[in-house]
Structure formats: C-alpha cells, structure tokens
Design a protein around this motif. Structure first.
Motif, short mmCIF file in Angstrom:
data_model
loop_
_atom_site.label_atom_id
_atom_site.label_comp_id
_atom_site.label_asym_id
_atom_site.label_seq_id
_atom_site.Cartn_x
_atom_site.Cartn_y
_atom_site.Cartn_z
N SER A 184 43.77 33.13 51.51
CA SER A 184 43.13 34.26 51.26
C SER A 184 43.86 35.06 50.19
N ASN A 185 43.10 36.10 49.81
CA ASN A 185 43.51 37.23 48.90
C ASN A 185 44.03 36.89 47.46
N PRO A 186 43.41 35.63 46.74
CA PRO A 186 43.66 35.60 45.25
C PRO A 186 43.06 36.36 44.42
N PRO A 187 43.29 36.36 43.17
CA PRO A 187 42.76 37.24 41.98
C PRO A 187 41.34 36.32 42.07
N LEU A 188 40.23 37.18 41.62
CA LEU A 188 39.01 36.82 41.55
C LEU A 188 38.37 36.92 40.22
N ALA A 189 38.18 35.74 39.48
CA ALA A 189 37.44 36.09 38.12
C ALA A 189 35.95 35.92 38.25
N LEU A 190 35.60 34.84 38.79
CA LEU A 190 34.00 34.38 39.04
C LEU A 190 33.66 34.83 40.29
N SER A 191 32.40 35.08 40.70
CA SER A 191 31.80 35.14 41.97
C SER A 191 32.24 33.84 42.53
N VAL A 192 32.12 33.67 43.87
CA VAL A 192 32.47 32.27 44.57
C VAL A 192 31.25 31.60 44.22
N ASP A 193 30.22 31.94 44.14
CA ASP A 193 28.94 31.21 44.00
C ASP A 193 28.81 30.65 42.65
N GLU A 194 29.66 31.13 41.48
CA GLU A 194 29.59 30.78 40.41
C GLU A 194 30.83 29.74 39.96
N SER A 195 31.77 29.69 40.98
CA SER A 195 33.01 28.88 40.56
C SER A 195 32.47 27.58 40.58
N ARG A 196 33.50 26.71 39.94
CA ARG A 196 33.17 25.29 39.65
C ARG A 196 33.47 24.56 40.87
N TYR A 197 34.57 24.86 41.78
CA TYR A 197 34.93 24.38 42.95
C TYR A 197 33.75 24.40 44.17
N TYR A 198 33.19 25.83 44.15
CA TYR A 198 32.33 25.96 45.22
C TYR A 198 30.89 25.25 44.85
N SER A 199 30.38 25.11 43.62
CA SER A 199 29.22 24.53 43.19
C SER A 199 29.17 22.94 43.33
N HIS A 220 35.78 27.38 52.70
CA HIS A 220 35.50 26.79 51.26
C HIS A 220 35.35 27.65 50.23
N ARG A 221 34.65 28.81 51.01
CA ARG A 221 34.49 30.23 50.12
C ARG A 221 35.86 30.56 49.60
N CYS A 222 36.80 30.96 50.64
CA CYS A 222 38.09 31.29 50.34
C CYS A 222 38.91 30.35 49.40
N LEU A 223 38.63 28.99 49.55
CA LEU A 223 39.16 28.08 48.58
C LEU A 223 38.81 28.25 47.28
N ALA A 224 37.35 28.54 47.29
CA ALA A 224 36.80 28.71 45.80
C ALA A 224 37.36 30.15 44.99
N LYS A 225 37.98 31.10 46.05
CA LYS A 225 38.44 32.27 45.39
C LYS A 225 39.94 32.06 44.68
N LYS A 226 40.39 31.16 45.39
CA LYS A 226 41.94 30.82 44.96
C LYS A 226 42.02 29.88 43.81
N PHE A 227 40.91 28.89 43.98
CA PHE A 227 40.99 27.72 43.27
C PHE A 227 39.59 27.38 42.34
N PRO A 228 39.03 28.54 41.53
CA PRO A 228 37.62 28.59 41.06
C PRO A 228 37.31 27.65 40.04
N ASN A 229 38.36 27.04 39.31
CA ASN A 229 38.08 26.15 38.35
C ASN A 229 38.59 24.74 38.81
N HIS A 230 38.80 24.42 39.96
CA HIS A 230 39.30 23.17 40.17
C HIS A 230 38.06 22.11 40.61
#
Length: 214
Positions: free
Chosen positions: A10-25, A64-74
């Motif tokens: 947890s606690n990574p910098p957030l550029a996109l909302s979780v739902d908009e991130s590549r990883y989460y989608s 997975h929401r936490c992972l999406a915050k940390k790795f949004p473009n993965h």
C-alpha cells in the motif's frame, strides 16, 4: 493474510484512479473468471512482481486494488501450479505447431477451450491455450517444460545461437504463468482472446502427444 499483503503493497503515489489503471482493467475480468492473476512488468522484462507465486493465490479484489495503485501501468499474468483442477498453459511459439498437433492426433484444440494470441498482428501463430489439469496429466508431469526444435539455430536476444522454442508447458510444476489477455506489448500489440470459452480439462490424447514430444 490479506491484511498483511495489503500493508506490504500500500501507500504508492497515485496518478490514475484505480479503475482507470491498465493493471486493474486487465486483472479484474480475469479474477471474475476465477483465474489467479498478478502484475508483470511491461516489456522487455515481462517478469512477475514479488509474490507472483506465493501471495497471488490468496489475493482478493482489495489486494488487487492496492496493486493497481502501486503498479498502474503494469500488465498482468495468469498464474497456476501443479494440481488436479488447476490451470495449465500450452504456449505455442513457432509456426506450424498447432497444425502439427491437430494433424498428428486427428483432434482439434482450436475452439475447444479458452485461448489467447500474444501477437495477433505480427505472429498470429503464437497462442496460449488454457486447460484444467487432470489426474492423468498430473501423473505425467512434475515440472514446467520447454520443447525446442533441435534441427534449427536462431539468434537469441543476445545474438547467441539457440534452438527455437516450439512450445512451453506452464503451470504444471512449482509455478508458471502466461501474460494475460489485455496486456500490451512494447510495439502496441495487445494480447487478444481468440476463444472466449470455459476452460476445459486437458484431453488425454493431448497429454500423450505433448509427453511424447517432451
């Protein structure tokens, strides 16, 4: 356990909302199918982030929401390991392999189970076929397998001579994965679902054919 995992990532910098991130989608539709998923680095690394073969098996949507915050473009990977009922992946890497399987066995694997093309524009023969392991297949294999064409030499990524891979069997040993559909390659190609079907048990005839090649 999920609370511990959540605290670790947890606690990574957030550029996109979780739902908009590549990883989460990518990850969420696969999680809903019952697949085990985890972040993988974009090309050229394509390696799984820490926990891919441990934490991933216990991760829920909160993790997975936490992972999406940390790795949004993965990108994401679909993961499995040896066990009856678990996924296994036939990863075809060379042209002509699928045709050979179907001609030599007299059976079809196209259109019978969930499948993905990893390079739909540049190399449409590259396919990932998803199956469920059976008691018969588990008796046959204990480790991941890589089968190469020993009659040919091609340069590897370091320009050293290497036999080209015909196919890999993944998820049948201690743990393996394929890059998930929806993931994006460095050249912009997207891993694309070919057959959006339920995952079927690996047929005995296919197990026998693959075992003979191995």
């Amino acid at each position: 356990m999920n609370e511990q995992m959540t605290a670790e990532i947890s606690n990574p910098p957030l550029a996109l909302s979780v739902d908009e991130s590549r990883y989460y989608s990518i990850a969420m539709p696969l999680l809903e199918k019952g697949f085990t998923v985890w972040p993988v680095k974009p090309e050229p690394e394509k390696c799984g982030e820490f926990g891919w073969n441990t934490h991933a098996y216990y991760a829920d949507e909160i993790v997975h929401r936490c992972l999406a915050k940390k790795f949004p473009n993965h990108n994401a990977a679909v993961i499995s390991r040896r066990g009856v009922g678990n996924l296994m992946f036939l990863d075809i890497d060379s042209p002509g392999v699928l045709k050979r399987i179907e001609e030599e066995t007299g059976q079809k694997i196209s259109g019978i189970t969930f499948s993905v093309c990893s390079r739909p524009q540049s190399a449409p023969y590259k396919r990932h076929f998803y199956f469920r392991q059976t008691a018969y297949s588990v008796k046959k294999w204990r480790t991941e397998s890589n089968v190469r064409d020993i009659t040919q030499w091609v340069p590897d990524k370091n320009n050293n001579p290497s036999h080209p891979t015909l196919f890999d069997l993944k998820g049948i040993g201690g743990g393996g994965y394929v890059v998930a559909p929806g993931s994006v390659r460095a050249n912009g190609e997207v891993y694309t679902v070919i057959d959006d079907l339920p995952v079927t048990d690996v047929p005995d005839w296919l197990v026998d054919w693959l075992a003979e090649q191995i």
